[in-house]
Write a protein that holds these residues in place. Structure first.
Motif, PDB file in Angstrom:
ATOM      1  N   TYR A  80       0.827  -1.207   0.000  1.00 53.27           N
ATOM      2  CA  TYR A  80       0.000   0.000   0.000  1.00 53.27           C
ATOM      3  C   TYR A  80       0.865   1.263   0.000  1.00 53.27           C
ATOM      4  O   TYR A  80       0.625   2.205  -0.766  1.00 53.27           O
ATOM      5  CB  TYR A  80      -0.930   0.004   1.216  1.00 53.27           C
ATOM      6  CG  TYR A  80      -1.772   1.254   1.338  1.00 53.27           C
ATOM      7  CD1 TYR A  80      -3.026   1.337   0.737  1.00 53.27           C
ATOM      8  CD2 TYR A  80      -1.314   2.354   2.066  1.00 53.27           C
ATOM      9  CE1 TYR A  80      -3.797   2.487   0.840  1.00 53.27           C
ATOM     10  CE2 TYR A  80      -2.067   3.512   2.171  1.00 53.27           C
ATOM     11  CZ  TYR A  80      -3.317   3.566   1.566  1.00 53.27           C
ATOM     12  OH  TYR A  80      -4.064   4.715   1.661  1.00 53.27           O
ATOM     13  N   ASN A  81       1.900   1.291   0.849  1.00 48.71           N
ATOM     14  CA  ASN A  81       2.759   2.480   0.946  1.00 48.71           C
ATOM     15  C   ASN A  81       3.535   2.741  -0.340  1.00 48.71           C
ATOM     16  O   ASN A  81       3.770   3.892  -0.707  1.00 48.71           O
ATOM     17  CB  ASN A  81       3.733   2.336   2.117  1.00 48.71           C
ATOM     18  CG  ASN A  81       3.052   2.549   3.461  1.00 48.71           C
ATOM     19  OD1 ASN A  81       2.006   3.200   3.519  1.00 48.71           O
ATOM     20  ND2 ASN A  81       3.622   1.996   4.517  1.00 48.71           N
TER      21      ASN A  81
ATOM     22  N   HIS B 271       1.083   4.174  -2.651  1.00 49.49           N
ATOM     23  CA  HIS B 271       0.744   5.512  -2.160  1.00 49.49           C
ATOM     24  C   HIS B 271       1.773   6.540  -2.629  1.00 49.49           C
ATOM     25  O   HIS B 271       1.423   7.663  -3.018  1.00 49.49           O
ATOM     26  CB  HIS B 271       0.676   5.483  -0.626  1.00 49.49           C
ATOM     27  CG  HIS B 271       0.121   6.730  -0.008  1.00 49.49           C
ATOM     28  ND1 HIS B 271       0.895   7.840   0.235  1.00 49.49           N
ATOM     29  CD2 HIS B 271      -1.139   7.046   0.397  1.00 49.49           C
ATOM     30  CE1 HIS B 271       0.148   8.787   0.778  1.00 49.49           C
ATOM     31  NE2 HIS B 271      -1.093   8.329   0.883  1.00 49.49           N
ATOM     32  N   SER B 272       3.054   6.167  -2.596  1.00 46.67           N
ATOM     33  CA  SER B 272       4.107   7.106  -3.011  1.00 46.67           C
ATOM     34  C   SER B 272       4.052   7.411  -4.511  1.00 46.67           C
ATOM     35  O   SER B 272       4.594   8.417  -4.962  1.00 46.67           O
ATOM     36  CB  SER B 272       5.487   6.550  -2.646  1.00 46.67           C
ATOM     37  OG  SER B 272       5.791   5.404  -3.409  1.00 46.67           O
TER      38      SER B 272
ATOM     39  N   GLU C 104      -2.832   5.549  -4.195  1.00 47.94           N
ATOM     40  CA  GLU C 104      -3.654   5.225  -3.035  1.00 47.94           C
ATOM     41  C   GLU C 104      -3.874   6.490  -2.200  1.00 47.94           C
ATOM     42  O   GLU C 104      -3.238   7.520  -2.436  1.00 47.94           O
ATOM     43  CB  GLU C 104      -2.970   4.147  -2.170  1.00 47.94           C
ATOM     44  CG  GLU C 104      -2.704   2.817  -2.858  1.00 47.94           C
ATOM     45  CD  GLU C 104      -3.959   1.996  -3.101  1.00 47.94           C
ATOM     46  OE1 GLU C 104      -5.057   2.445  -2.713  1.00 47.94           O
ATOM     47  OE2 GLU C 104      -3.843   0.903  -3.689  1.00 47.94           O
ATOM     48  N   GLY C 105      -4.752   6.385  -1.217  1.00 45.17           N
ATOM     49  CA  GLY C 105      -4.982   7.504  -0.305  1.00 45.17           C
ATOM     50  C   GLY C 105      -5.489   8.726  -1.019  1.00 45.17           C
ATOM     51  O   GLY C 105      -6.423   8.655  -1.832  1.00 45.17           O
TER      52      GLY C 105
ATOM     53  N   ARG D 246      -4.057  10.241  -3.265  1.00 47.32           N
ATOM     54  CA  ARG D 246      -3.533  10.162  -4.638  1.00 47.32           C
ATOM     55  C   ARG D 246      -2.645  11.366  -5.000  1.00 47.32           C
ATOM     56  O   ARG D 246      -2.724  11.914  -6.096  1.00 47.32           O
ATOM     57  CB  ARG D 246      -4.678  10.002  -5.647  1.00 47.32           C
ATOM     58  CG  ARG D 246      -5.478   8.722  -5.393  1.00 47.32           C
ATOM     59  CD  ARG D 246      -6.514   8.433  -6.461  1.00 47.32           C
ATOM     60  NE  ARG D 246      -7.250   7.215  -6.149  1.00 47.32           N
ATOM     61  CZ  ARG D 246      -6.867   5.988  -6.455  1.00 47.32           C
ATOM     62  NH1 ARG D 246      -5.734   5.815  -7.103  1.00 47.32           N
ATOM     63  NH2 ARG D 246      -7.593   4.933  -6.130  1.00 47.32           N
TER      64      ARG D 246
END
Length: 480
Positions: A343-344, A347-348, A352-353, A355
């Motif tokens: 996920y991380n 995310h980078s 994710e998150g 975006r």
């Protein structure tokens, strides 16, 4: 009724001028702050571009460049970030260039007036920039600028000059200016003036020393006044963070096009290429992270973030990134990797998150934020390693690229002085000497390293040139 072009009325050393242009001259003592509306974006951009120039001036001093070498480097950087043409360049946007110069100077005053150390460094860099511009200014325009200010000098009479400086070989003696000797201590030290009754007789060729000394004194007083007024700005939440960031600019320079880089700037790379790329092209911070990752099969959060964003901008796609990190974390099971790390990584890359597509960290960010603790591998080796560990690490990383123990004294003295990016730049020059990089050239045009991706990209570019390829990887055909 219009007043004459040059009024005899003087205010604080300034002779009132009445020109059709808001900025009649290229040279500027910055007597009056800008009073127009300025957007926050313009406020920051004007200051950052000027700071790039001032930071490189400070780097030049740290690298013991001669004034001629410094002028050449700063001239190139000014063309790129802070062009300032003479009045004879009628096709150039002179008012726009001078407005940017004016705004940038005053914004940086706000950033660098906060402590005696910052004020000292700012004054030295600004005075040097003024001196560089003096020698590249149009002669007639420079003389016109001098007539707009009261420098409190007296032109020595021919009789005085003849008495003090007898002509040699029948040649006439040129103009001399009389000033108090305390105004030209640099010329007194170098014995370039004649002293009599507390007055220094300064030859016209050394006139720049009187002017730059006046510029320096003027700026020092203005900075002290700015410092007293600064608390009024503390409540402005838009400006204070910008000023805080700007005031760190001397520590690691200011990144140029790399500062906001969020995507690959060159050829794509794969997970299998990274070992070789790290050995050949990575700066010490990323080389250290790669070596720790290979040794421990793991990196802590800030190490993964610093290295992962660097690899992303280097050209590693999200698919290859997942392959690289999964292979690197070989001690853990797939389920744990997918739950705690996948996920991380996504995310980078902005997948994710919220975006947000995060930029790779610049040298300044690496130096100033998320300081490493025990067991951490991120940060800047030049700042965060002990002296013994740094020397050992550099020789291990770059011994096969031409770095020797004989180079360590120069590099470590630069580190001790706090010029970490200058030390990194010197390592780049030494380890790329085989590709034709000479001392003082930096990563191109004399520029210092200010971003890990800038270092790696330039290293790869030099390798391609050595192999007879252009920047796109195409083979260059030689003419018959």
């Amino acid at each position: 009724m219009k007043r004459s072009a040059l009024s005899k009325e003087q205010k604080g050393g300034v002779v009132e001028t009445h020109s059709h242009s808001k900025y009649p001259f290229r040279l500027n003592f910055y007597d009056r702050p800008p009073v127009e509306d300025i957007t926050i974006e313009e406020f920051e951009t004007c200051a950052l571009d000027r700071l790039r120039v001032l930071a490189e001036i400070e780097s030049s001093y740290a690298r013991n460049r001669t004034f001629a070498e410094l002028s050449s480097v700063i001239g190139s950087i000014c063309e790129k970030y802070l062009p300032l043409n003479s009045n004879s360049a009628i096709t150039k946007p002179l008012d726009s260039e001078r407005r940017k110069d004016h705004i940038g100077h005053f914004v940086l005053r706000l950033a660098f007036c906060r402590s005696e150390e910052l004020r000292r460094r700012f004054v030295k860099a600004e005075t040097t920039l003024f001196r560089v511009r003096w020698f590249t200014d149009d002669h007639a325009e420079r003389e016109a600028f001098l007539r707009t200010r009261n420098f409190d000098w007296v032109l020595a009479t021919p009789e005085e000059v003849q008495e003090l400086i007898p002509p040699t070989s029948g040649e006439p003696v040129g103009r001399y200016y009389k000033v108090k000797w305390t105004r030209v201590p640099d010329l007194v030290e170098k014995r370039r003036v004649v002293l009599k009754a507390g007055m220094a007789y300064v030859p016209a060729a050394e006139q720049v020393s009187i002017v730059t000394q006046e510029f320096q004194s003027h700026l020092e007083k203005d900075l002290e006044m700015t410092a007293k007024a600064l608390p009024r700005l503390d409540e402005d939440t838009r400006i204070v963070p910008i000023l805080d960031n700007l005031s760190k600019g001397f520590l690691a320079g200011v990144s140029s096009e790399w500062s906001g880089a969020t995507a690959a700037s060159g050829d794509a790379i794969t997970a299998d290429m990274i070992d070789e790329l790290a050995f050949k092209h990575f700066p010490a911070c990323m080389r250290n992270l790669h070596m720790c990752l290979r040794r421990d099969k793991h990196l802590k959060h800030f190490g993964r973030l610093q290295y992962g964003l660097f690899l992303k901008v280097l050209g590693l796609s999200i698919e290859e990134a997942l392959v690289f990190w999964r292979k690197s974390f070989s001690k853990i099971q797939d389920d744990k990797f997918n739950k705690e790390y996948r996920y991380n990584i996504r995310h980078s890359y902005g997948l994710e998150g919220k975006r947000a597509n995060y930029a790779a960290k610049s040298c300044q960010q690496i130096l100033m934020s998320d300081q490493p603790g025990p067991g951490d591998s991120h940060g800047c080796p030049y700042r965060h390693f002990s002296a013994d560990n740094l020397q050992s690490a550099l020789l291990t990383m770059y011994g096969e690229h031409g770095l020797t123990s004989g180079d360590m004294q120069e590099i470590m003295s630069t580190v001790k002085a706090g010029h970490y990016h200058v030390a990194c730049t010197r390592v780049f020059e030494i380890t790329h000497a085989r590709q034709g990089v000479k001392k003082g050239e930096g990563v191109g045009g004399g520029e210092s390293v200010t971003h890990p991706n800038q270092y790696a990209a330039r290293s790869r570019e030099l390798e391609k040139k050595a192999e007879g390829k252009d920047g796109d990887g195409d083979v260059l055909m030689q003419g018959s």
